[in-house]
Design an enzyme around this catalytic site. Structure first.
Site, PDB file in Angstrom:
ATOM      1  N   SER A  45       0.842  -1.190   0.000  1.00 52.49           N
ATOM      2  CA  SER A  45       0.000   0.000   0.000  1.00 52.49           C
ATOM      3  C   SER A  45       0.874   1.237   0.000  1.00 52.49           C
ATOM      4  O   SER A  45       2.043   1.196   0.418  1.00 52.49           O
ATOM      5  CB  SER A  45      -0.892   0.016   1.240  1.00 52.49           C
ATOM      6  OG  SER A  45      -0.122   0.292   2.406  1.00 52.49           O
ATOM      7  N   ASP A  46       0.325   2.332  -0.470  1.00 51.45           N
ATOM      8  CA  ASP A  46       0.962   3.617  -0.200  1.00 51.45           C
ATOM      9  C   ASP A  46       0.817   3.876   1.292  1.00 51.45           C
ATOM     10  O   ASP A  46       0.008   3.258   1.984  1.00 51.45           O
ATOM     11  CB  ASP A  46       0.315   4.727  -1.028  1.00 51.45           C
ATOM     12  CG  ASP A  46       1.267   5.878  -1.285  1.00 51.45           C
ATOM     13  OD1 ASP A  46       2.223   6.057  -0.496  1.00 51.45           O
ATOM     14  OD2 ASP A  46       1.064   6.616  -2.261  1.00 51.45           O
ATOM     15  N   TRP A  47       1.588   4.802   1.803  1.00 49.65           N
ATOM     16  CA  TRP A  47       1.641   5.019   3.250  1.00 49.65           C
ATOM     17  C   TRP A  47       0.293   5.563   3.746  1.00 49.65           C
ATOM     18  O   TRP A  47      -0.135   6.641   3.353  1.00 49.65           O
ATOM     19  CB  TRP A  47       2.785   5.965   3.590  1.00 49.65           C
ATOM     20  CG  TRP A  47       4.068   5.245   3.874  1.00 49.65           C
ATOM     21  CD1 TRP A  47       4.822   5.380   5.006  1.00 49.65           C
ATOM     22  CD2 TRP A  47       4.747   4.288   3.053  1.00 49.65           C
ATOM     23  NE1 TRP A  47       5.923   4.542   4.926  1.00 49.65           N
ATOM     24  CE2 TRP A  47       5.892   3.862   3.751  1.00 49.65           C
ATOM     25  CE3 TRP A  47       4.480   3.711   1.813  1.00 49.65           C
ATOM     26  CZ2 TRP A  47       6.785   2.907   3.245  1.00 49.65           C
ATOM     27  CZ3 TRP A  47       5.358   2.761   1.299  1.00 49.65           C
ATOM     28  CH2 TRP A  47       6.492   2.379   2.012  1.00 49.65           C
TER      29      TRP A  47
END
Length: 707
Positions: free
Chosen positions: A245-247
């Site tokens: 995932s992106d942060w």
């Protein structure tokens, strides 16, 4: 488990066998621990089995400085400086896959030196709107150009046993409401425009990892989008690596786990509370997620580890070497675009120049950091003023005037931002006085990393900081003014185009930016950059704005323009841009001739080979990017006027001719039929054109493609 569509090599089979053996030895808690971050930029290994942590780091501009394990606060070490690389649109402006490969190799060497296993790069989402805050970070508006650069960058990174993490998957084209905006898009546009570069990076570049985007696509967040992650990425494309995932971009436990996410990064709160921590363990125990799904995720993560930190023949890595400086210089030098050279002012003949006024804050500004998002603690960054002085400071009187204040922060209020864009009469007056008393003025304007930033989109195309008023005043004071614009995205520079004789476009161009710019100005380098996106004459000429679908309403952005993105829209709708896709001048001239294809009629599945002769008819050695476009004549399936299908950058000395061969396949002419749910070639006549830009078409021919 995880068998590629292609036959596996014996070494790959051996790795899979080792991984299967390891997975069988793990407890469920050990497996779950590997599926979420254990710090800002790492996730757990298994100490008792000798499996190391998986470490990652930004990113597209270079390896970022070290921060705390659990905090974004920089550690302020003396050992974490790095080389600063040109931004994404600068790389795209080179139109040079070989440089993209070198970008990958060089940055990965620096990542290795800092003990990073995954490099969060490259980023290459399509430039749908010129206002997007991350346009500077991405590549271009064209899926084919993006794909060729992405393949090379990924291969370069992974040649060093560092995993490339391609991002952001998918359709991440705006920062406004980026966490919640639902992109409503047809499958044809998705597959023809927004997915091809990712597909190429996976199937041809063999990327080891991929980052899901923040946004929603057709009702499901990208981090839990079954259609994108399971059906297309892992199913159709045979992706073997891990999806992270992106942060802070994970939104659920069960849906994300079952719909394709493998590694959760950057969520808030205690790690045990993350979606893929205790909640995932409990979901497995409750039968909501099968342990087979968990095993697959662990297998993917171990597969990446076995190709990076546990790969055979480990490489040492290196950082801030002279070779790295040379690489970023080459990238910067080939990215600079000559927009106008009406009186052949450039390259500068310094024999009759005794004084130069260098004007504008961007002449002394550095671009390695700023704004919201990843930057680089650059070992050094040569500014424009430093570069010019280093080349001519001993022989010519070079003086500086600031001209404007680049006082802008992303967290400013609307009123503060408006005030920041007001001209500064005092600084303009000082600049005018200096210009009047100099033989030549070099005016450095544009934006910076605060003005173009992740997490925010621009409101308009206006030049910031009152720069237009500065340009007008300095040009009036000294008509012998060269305008250099440093920015990562399109702006409204119509007045500059109309009123100034000499215009160069530079970028956020890395550690060697000033040296590369100076060498272009003074003729050591002949500019060969080509614009990677269309500059609209008016914002409302761009499709997302013409159709009022940016930034969207009720958290929904309806991509009504479909496949007509960028030049496809402008050419099909016959709208004149300010500058077209692929545009860029040279100090020399090139003649195209003898263009032909190997046949006139083709069947589905055959290869098309187009040849032409390109001659350097000027007096300078130079590089030309030959661009091949294809358009379906009398299309009944809504095809664009033309689409880029091949390009090649060639180098020639004066009076030299080079035969250029451009190859593609008839299958490259297919469109995605939503009715048939497959790629389909529309039979009939196609116009094959070659040119120096999307609108500077030099020669064309007609071919016929049969079923």
């Amino acid at each position: 488990m995880l068998r590629s569509a292609n036959a596996q090599t014996s070494s790959e089979k051996a790795i899979d066998k080792k991984i299967d053996h390891i997975v069988k030895q793990l407890t469920l808690k050990e497996k779950i621990a590997m599926l979420h971050g254990n710090a800002l930029f790492s996730s757990d290994g298994v100490k008792r089995l000798g499996i190391p942590e998986l470490t990652c780091d930004d990113g597209p501009l270079g390896v970022r400085e070290e921060v705390g394990r659990y905090s974004w606060t920089p550690l302020k070490l003396k050992t974490d400086s790095a080389t600063y690389f040109p931004n994404g649109s600068a790389m795209a402006a080179t139109w040079n896959p070989a440089l993209a490969y070198q970008y990958g190799v060089t940055m990965a060497q620096e990542a290795l030196a800092r003990h990073k296993n995954i490099l969060l790069a490259p980023a290459f989402n399509i430039c749908r709107t010129p206002l997007c805050g991350r346009t500077y970070e991405y590549y271009s508006e064209d899926p084919f150009l993006n794909a060729q650069l992405a393949i090379s960058a990924v291969k370069g990174i992974q040649s060093q046993h560092v995993a490339a993490c391609v991002k952001h998957f998918a359709v991440n084209n705006q920062e406004t409401m980026r966490d919640s905006i639902n992109v409503v898009i047809g499958e044809r546009a998705l597959r023809e425009i927004y997915l091809p570069a990712f597909k190429a990076a996976i199937q041809q570049g063999h990327a080891y990892s991929l980052m899901s985007a923040y946004n929603v696509v057709n009702g499901a967040h990208c981090s839990e989008n079954d259609f994108l992650l399971n059906k297309i990425l892992k199913g159709e494309w045979g992706f073997k690596g891990l999806v992270m995932s992106d942060w802070g971009g994970t939104h659920s436990t069960v849906n994300a786990a079952n719909n394709g996410l493998d590694l959760e990064m950057g969520s808030k709160g205690p790690y045990s509370n993350w979606y893929f921590a205790d909640p995932l363990y409990n979901a497995v125990k409750a039968g909501q997620v099968s342990e087979r799904v968990i095993d697959e995720k662990v297998h993917r993560i171990l597969w990446v580890i076995f190709h990076t930190s546990m790969a055979e023949h480990q490489l040492p890595g290196s950082i801030n070497t002279p070779g790295h400086s040379k690489a970023v210089y080459d990238m910067a030098a080939e990215s600079i675009v000559l927009l106008k050279n009406q009186n052949h002012t450039l390259p500068l003949n310094t024999a009759n120049i005794k004084s130069i006024a260098v004007i504008g804050d961007n002449a002394i500004h550095t671009f390695a950091t700023g704004g919201y998002g990843a930057g680089v603690k650059a070992k050094y960054e040569i500014t424009a003023l430093q570069g010019i002085k280093s080349r001519l400071g001993k022989d010519i009187n070079i003086r500086f005037a600031q001209g404007y204040k680049a006082n802008y922060k992303t967290n400013y209020t609307a009123q503060q931002k408006e005030n920041a864009n007001n001209p500064n009469p005092v600084l303009i007056s000082e600049a005018v006085d200096l210009a009047k008393n100099s033989d030549l003025a070099i005016l450095c304007i544009g934006s910076n990393r605060d003005y173009e930033s992740e997490n925010s989109d621009r409101k308009n195309l206006n030049l910031p900081f009152g720069e237009q008023e500065l340009v007008n005043a300095v040009t009036a004071a000294n008509p012998n003014t060269i305008v250099v614009i440093m920015a990562g995205a399109p702006y409204d520079i119509a007045d500059i185009k109309n009123n100034n004789n000499t215009v160069l476009w530079s970028w956020f161009n890395g550690s060697e930016a000033g040296n590369a710019l100076a060498d272009v100005l003074f003729g050591k380098i002949n500019p060969s950059g080509k614009l990677p996106f269309t500059f609209p004459a008016h914002l409302d000429d761009s499709p997302a704005h013409a159709l009022h679908t940016f930034p969207g309403e009720n958290l929904t952005a309806d991509y009504k323009e479909g496949i007509l993105v960028g030049y496809r829209w402008f050419d099909t709708k016959n709208i004149e841009p300010l500058y077209c896709f692929g545009y860029g001048l040279s100090y020399t001239s090139f003649k195209y001739s003898a263009f032909k294809t190997n046949k006139k009629r083709y069947k589905t599945g055959e290869h098309i080979s187009a040849t032409l002769l390109v001659n350097n008819t000027g007096k300078y050695a130079g590089k030309e990017t030959v661009q091949l476009y294809v358009g379906k004549l009398n299309s009944k399936t809504g095809q664009p006027e033309k689409q880029l299908k091949a390009f090649k950058k060639v180098s020639m000395i004066p009076e030299q001719g080079v035969q250029v061969v451009l190859r593609f396949k008839t299958t490259d002419l297919a469109y995605f039929s939503e009715d048939l749910h497959k790629w389909t070639i529309e039979p009939g006549e196609y116009k094959i054109s070659v040119g120096s830009s999307s609108r500077d078409i030099r020669q064309s021919t007609i071919i016929t493609v049969a079923n």
